[in-house]
Design an enzyme around this catalytic site. Structure first.
Site: not given
Ligand code: GFB
Length: 330
Positions: A161, A184-185, A37, A230, A290, A31, A128-130, A157, A200, A35, A223
């Site tokens: 993992k 990783p976080t 790799g 986080r 959220d 990979g 992953s931390s999830c 996912y 993300h 990001l 969103w």
């Molecule tokens: O980073 P994210 O998509 O993933 O979203 P998770 C984190 C938070 O940011 C959520 C908010 O509460 C989203 O609603 N957010 C606000 C947004 N604006 C945005 C936007 O424009 N885009 C996105 N993407 N989010 C992921 C997992 O969880 O984290 C994966 O789905 C993985 O499996 C990854 O573990 C590290 O932190 O919620």
């Protein structure tokens, strides 16, 4: 007494040196265009590991069992960093759970099993931390794995993992391999996915804020409620941690990698606005999920081994936004 200490230090030094990767070792970074790799390749290069084995997706499809076996038989890697995965943000994970579970299980099964079959000395698997339960006590210790229910927006996912972790542990137990797994976080940095839907939060915000600034918009959409928290780790720090673990950690128990600090999404948005130099209004779209309320990792285990993250969120954001402007916007 003094002599005993000196002997112990020499013994520790020799043992660690024996475990460390040789600079000529054949290292497969699975990979390497992603990001994680690509950061691993940067750090390994900087450290003088010059015998890297790299394959793009077009050259080697890691979901193809036969192709992966042929590749391992031919290349005989000594070390494997398993950084290849199908990843995405909260909406990508919720919308395409079948793709996330299928592709990740395939990649893990093929690469981990071939690493065993073709005598890889050591493999590092990135989780992953999830993988931790949604309502974990904070900060999250490694021992909380499988202690409660997962966050539903990314459970497919997470289960893939967790299967990868269990594979590493099972092969170590049954076959005596040395396969380690780190958690990783949330990561960010160069070569991230800046797509507005599938990425993300951090890269999505960089893209949104940059676009709003360029268009002269008065506001932009974020969103969720902005109230969840986080933890964000700059990916070069993660890559350094992975090399550190490859050279210094030989345990089947999982190990967290993070900064030990988190922020609300609202605070992150302010930091991104500052990094880009834009002061528009934020509109929260609460029809979007959220996700988990908080997932701050307990990083005392890796800190006690001697590794600590170097970049603050402000430093990492500056590097990433500069790269984004230079490389993606041009
Ligand atoms: O980073 P994210 O998509 O993933 O979203 P998770 C984190 C938070 O940011 C959520 C908010 O509460 C989203 O609603 N957010 C606000 C947004 N604006 C945005 C936007 O424009 N885009 C996105 N993407 N989010 C992921 C997992 O969880 O984290 C994966 O789905 C993985 O499996 C990854 O573990 C590290 O932190 O919620």
């Amino acid at each position: 007494m003094k002599k005993t200490y000196v002997l112990m230090i020499v013994f520790l030094f020799v043992t660690m040196a024996e475990c460390a990767m040789d600079k000529n070792a054949r290292i497969f970074v699975a990979g390497h265009r992603g990001l994680v790799g690509s950061a691993l390749v940067r750090i390994l290069d900087d450290l003088g590991y010059h015998n890297l084995i790299l394959r793009s997706h077009d050259e080697l499809d890691l979901t193809d069992k036969l192709a992966v076996e042929e590749f391992f038989a031919q290349e005989e890697p000594d070390y494997v960093f398993l950084a290849a995965a199908k990843v995405g943000g909260i909406v990508g994970n919720s919308r395409y759970p079948a793709d996330f579970i299928y592709e990740n299980l395939q990649i893990e099964t093929n690469v981990i099993h071939s690493s065993y079959r073709f005598g890889v000395k050591k493999l590092l698997f990135l989780g992953s931390s999830c993988i931790y339960p949604r309502m974990c006590p904070q900060p999250i210790k490694e021992e909380y794995l499988l202690s409660d229910y997962l966050e539903p927006t990314n459970d497919a996912y997470a289960i893939a993992k967790i299967a990868g972790i269990k594979m590493c542990q099972s092969y170590n137990k049954q076959y005596g391999t040395n396969f380690i797994a780190c958690m990783p976080t949330n990561l960010y940095g160069l070569n991230d996915n800046f797509d507005l839907e599938m990425s993300h939060v951090l890269p999505a915000l960089i893209a949104k804020v940059q676009k709003a600034k360029a268009n002269g918009d008065k506001n932009f959409v974020v969103w969720g409620t902005g109230q969840v928290k986080r933890e964000f780790l700059y990916v070069d720090d993660l890559a350094e941690a992975c090399v550190f673990l490859m050279n210094n950690y030989d345990d089947s128990d999982i190990i967290n990698i993070g900064t030990g600090e988190d922020v609300t999404i609202a605070q992150l948005v302010e930091a991104v606005k500052r990094a880009i130099g834009y002061d528009g209004e934020i509109i929260y779209d609460t029809t979007k999920p959220d996700g988990t309320p908080r997932k701050l990792l307990d990083v005392s285990k890796i800190n006690n081994l001697g590794w600590k993250a170097k970049h603050s969120l402000a430093d990492g954001l500056e590097l990433t936004t500069k790269w984004y402007k230079r490389t993606i916007i041009g």
